[in-house]
Write a protein that holds these residues in place. Sequence first.
Motif, PDB file in Angstrom:
ATOM      1  N   ALA A 372       0.964  -1.247  -0.004  1.00 52.77           N
ATOM      2  CA  ALA A 372      -0.052   0.148  -0.072  1.00 52.77           C
ATOM      3  C   ALA A 372       0.926   1.112   0.035  1.00 52.77           C
ATOM      4  CB  ALA A 372      -0.744  -0.131   1.275  1.00 52.77           C
ATOM      5  N   TYR A 373       0.367   2.279  -0.238  1.00 52.82           N
ATOM      6  CA  TYR A 373       1.094   3.641  -0.319  1.00 52.82           C
ATOM      7  C   TYR A 373       1.054   4.192   1.254  1.00 52.82           C
ATOM      8  CZ  TYR A 373       2.441   8.548  -1.017  1.00 52.82           C
ATOM      9  OH  TYR A 373       2.990   9.474  -0.886  1.00 52.82           O
ATOM     10  N   LYS A 374       2.058   4.224   1.899  1.00 52.25           N
ATOM     11  CA  LYS A 374       2.370   4.611   3.307  1.00 52.25           C
ATOM     12  C   LYS A 374       1.419   3.769   4.102  1.00 52.25           C
ATOM     13  CE  LYS A 374       3.738   9.342   2.387  1.00 52.25           C
ATOM     14  NZ  LYS A 374       3.672  10.866   2.696  1.00 52.25           N
ATOM     15  N   GLY A 375       1.330   2.438   3.670  1.00 56.31           N
ATOM     16  CA  GLY A 375       0.703   1.520   4.369  1.00 56.31           C
ATOM     17  C   GLY A 375      -0.867   1.874   4.514  1.00 56.31           C
ATOM     18  N   THR A 376      -1.469   2.469   3.775  1.00 60.71           N
ATOM     19  CA  THR A 376      -2.763   3.105   3.935  1.00 60.71           C
ATOM     20  C   THR A 376      -3.560   3.331   2.923  1.00 60.71           C
ATOM     21  OG1 THR A 376      -1.664   4.667   5.647  1.00 60.71           O
ATOM     22  CG2 THR A 376      -4.098   5.183   5.164  1.00 60.71           C
ATOM     23  N   ARG A 411      -7.521  11.503   8.344  1.00 56.89           N
ATOM     24  CA  ARG A 411      -8.098  12.659   8.863  1.00 56.89           C
ATOM     25  C   ARG A 411      -7.744  13.952   8.138  1.00 56.89           C
ATOM     26  NH1 ARG A 411      -6.869  13.603  15.173  1.00 56.89           N
ATOM     27  NH2 ARG A 411      -8.353  15.250  15.142  1.00 56.89           N
ATOM     28  N   ASP A 412      -6.499  14.120   7.743  1.00 53.00           N
ATOM     29  CA  ASP A 412      -6.012  15.254   6.728  1.00 53.00           C
ATOM     30  C   ASP A 412      -6.371  14.841   5.318  1.00 53.00           C
ATOM     31  OD1 ASP A 412      -4.694  17.702   6.781  1.00 53.00           O
ATOM     32  OD2 ASP A 412      -2.860  16.707   5.899  1.00 53.00           O
ATOM     33  N   ALA A 413      -6.674  13.744   4.884  1.00 57.88           N
ATOM     34  CA  ALA A 413      -6.967  13.345   3.650  1.00 57.88           C
ATOM     35  C   ALA A 413      -8.500  13.856   3.421  1.00 57.88           C
ATOM     36  CB  ALA A 413      -6.950  11.846   3.323  1.00 57.88           C
ATOM     37  N   PHE A 475       7.940   7.262  10.959  1.00 61.59           N
ATOM     38  CA  PHE A 475       6.608   6.959  10.141  1.00 61.59           C
ATOM     39  C   PHE A 475       5.595   7.993  10.334  1.00 61.59           C
ATOM     40  CE2 PHE A 475       2.210   4.994  10.525  1.00 61.59           C
ATOM     41  CZ  PHE A 475       2.494   4.345   8.905  1.00 61.59           C
ATOM     42  N   ARG A 476       5.615   8.565  11.753  1.00 60.16           N
ATOM     43  CA  ARG A 476       4.657   9.734  12.021  1.00 60.16           C
ATOM     44  C   ARG A 476       5.014  10.808  11.294  1.00 60.16           C
ATOM     45  NH1 ARG A 476       4.167  11.227  18.192  1.00 60.16           N
ATOM     46  NH2 ARG A 476       6.321  11.691  17.841  1.00 60.16           N
ATOM     47  N   SER A 477       6.236  11.193  10.880  1.00 59.19           N
ATOM     48  CA  SER A 477       6.738  12.258  10.136  1.00 59.19           C
ATOM     49  C   SER A 477       6.234  12.173   8.742  1.00 59.19           C
ATOM     50  CB  SER A 477       8.139  12.506  10.375  1.00 59.19           C
ATOM     51  OG  SER A 477       8.554  13.470   9.642  1.00 59.19           O
ATOM     52  N   LEU A 478       6.481  11.173   8.265  1.00 57.27           N
ATOM     53  CA  LEU A 478       6.269  10.805   6.863  1.00 57.27           C
ATOM     54  C   LEU A 478       4.701  10.915   6.460  1.00 57.27           C
ATOM     55  CD1 LEU A 478       8.657   8.148   6.269  1.00 57.27           C
ATOM     56  CD2 LEU A 478       8.671  10.302   4.850  1.00 57.27           C
ATOM     57  N   LEU A 479       4.034  10.465   7.608  1.00 55.55           N
ATOM     58  CA  LEU A 479       2.350  10.671   7.570  1.00 55.55           C
ATOM     59  C   LEU A 479       1.705  11.812   8.146  1.00 55.55           C
ATOM     60  CD1 LEU A 479       3.068   7.672   6.862  1.00 55.55           C
ATOM     61  CD2 LEU A 479       0.709   7.077   7.445  1.00 55.55           C
ATOM     62  N   SER A 481       1.113  14.883   7.061  1.00 51.45           N
ATOM     63  CA  SER A 481       0.079  15.675   6.293  1.00 51.45           C
ATOM     64  C   SER A 481      -0.156  14.893   5.167  1.00 51.45           C
ATOM     65  CB  SER A 481       0.529  16.906   5.965  1.00 51.45           C
ATOM     66  OG  SER A 481       1.856  16.904   5.529  1.00 51.45           O
ATOM     67  N   PHE A 482      -1.390  15.190   4.571  1.00 50.32           N
ATOM     68  CA  PHE A 482      -1.941  14.470   3.368  1.00 50.32           C
ATOM     69  C   PHE A 482      -1.109  14.951   2.165  1.00 50.32           C
ATOM     70  CE2 PHE A 482      -4.883  13.766  -0.154  1.00 50.32           C
ATOM     71  CZ  PHE A 482      -4.919  12.491  -0.158  1.00 50.32           C
ATOM     72  N   ASP A 483      -0.459  14.106   1.295  1.00 51.23           N
ATOM     73  CA  ASP A 483       0.491  14.629   0.273  1.00 51.23           C
ATOM     74  C   ASP A 483      -0.350  14.310  -0.804  1.00 51.23           C
ATOM     75  OD1 ASP A 483       0.210  12.080   0.809  1.00 51.23           O
ATOM     76  OD2 ASP A 483       2.219  11.716  -0.058  1.00 51.23           O
TER      77      ASP A 483
END
Length: 501
Positions: A372-376, A411-413, A475-479, A481-483
Amino acid sequence: MTTADGPQQVKHLVVGAGFAGLCAAIRLQEDGETDFVVIEKGSEVGGTWRDNTYPGAACDVPSQLYSFSFAPNPDWSMSYSPQPEIQAYLRRTAERSGTLDRFRFDTTVDSARWDAARQRWHVRTSGGDYNASTLTVGAGGLSEPRLPDLDGIGGFAGELFHSARWNHDVDLAGKRVAVIGTGASAIQIVPEVQRTAGHLDVYQRTAPYVVPRNDRTYGRLERLALRHVPGLQKLYRTAIYWGREGMVPGFTLDPRLAWPVKKMAMTNLAKGVTDPELRARLTPTFEIGCKRILVSNTYYPALSADNVELVTDPIARVTGDAIVTADGVERPVDVLVVATGFYATELPIAQRITGRTGRTLADTWREHGMAAYKGTTVPGFPNMFFLFGPNTGLGHSSVVFMIEAQMDYVRDAIKTMNLHRYASIEPRQDATREWNDALQRRLTRTVWNTGGCSSWYLDERGRNTTLWPRTTAAFRSLLSSFDVAAYDVQAPTPTREDVIV
């Protein structure tokens, strides 16, 4: 549910009511996203902590960390809490959140299909149909028990059950019990069964590393301090968190960096098992960390008890009342307990989710492995979010931290979708490929891939699709904000109900 006018229309549909699904519900509520429904096959919240009620069930991550950051619990009785306390915590957190009116218990998801024309998910459940703008899947990888593929096991005439479906109606007193497996559940079960059973056989394929369980009881005064002294519980949590993060280099860079943990495990073995022949069979033959490091003070002493035999010869077959090993020895069995894990790399729910192209998620993953992309998020499956998805598992810390980080990304997505009135978002193939290629490059040099063992971390191709190969802080840093630039987005359709407002 299905109404007189057709499927129930909801903005967000969440599958699962364990840590992941409950986190999703609470965070959606906090954001004012109150139009959601949570579908749960069980009778209440809890997920794996509702289902795993075997004797000795407890967490192997300290509870100050294995809990929601937004719902601290000052009343843990011990540093490593037993299953009933964790389940009670989840139940209490759900009740206090004010979200339980939107949970549908004893309800299974039969299918989820993306309707491209309407830009919505059509979800069929045992309690009726739903149309939803987003689908959040919180059905974890440790939710569906895996039974061993053993010749003759279907003909066993005694009591047989998986550790995750413990039959409490079976009295083990004086019985001949066999436990297959020596993983995280088994090492908690064995000491409890040893005290009761007439005889216990433990079938081991590979010996795990077992470190001492540095558990302790929180006294009344300490619990009062955790409740009333500002910042104290956060200090506990932070100290445990960074202590756990310090283990990452030994897993991801060089196993020699984990020598203090390995020494701790070998000392624990030497103290717990005095018989040199038994100790030799319990000595791991792979690098520490290649399989999950287990935690127990009682496992080794239980294996040394007079009524226990450690069996290391492979199982050849199961008869109506015995297990026969490859050396021809037949051992009688009254009760057979299989602690053989879960479908961690082949999520059963993936067979029931059909995406934009008409392919199921299981078919998509069968071709190249779970990813998955960013596991999500997954290409071909718009508006679908996985919590505790591919490569978000951990070998050292709390998955609750990872779930919270993922939910912040979701949530940001949703906020981005609301702001720009997107009907759908879907990760681009190139972004997903780049993310996973980088992950697999990192994983090839980790102890999970090079440590000389086979484990449930790896799929049938030998590809690690379960674990995160960096710190949880990364991991938290990479996720954080929604890119949106990594996504293909669709404008809303003219139909009002298809637009997220």
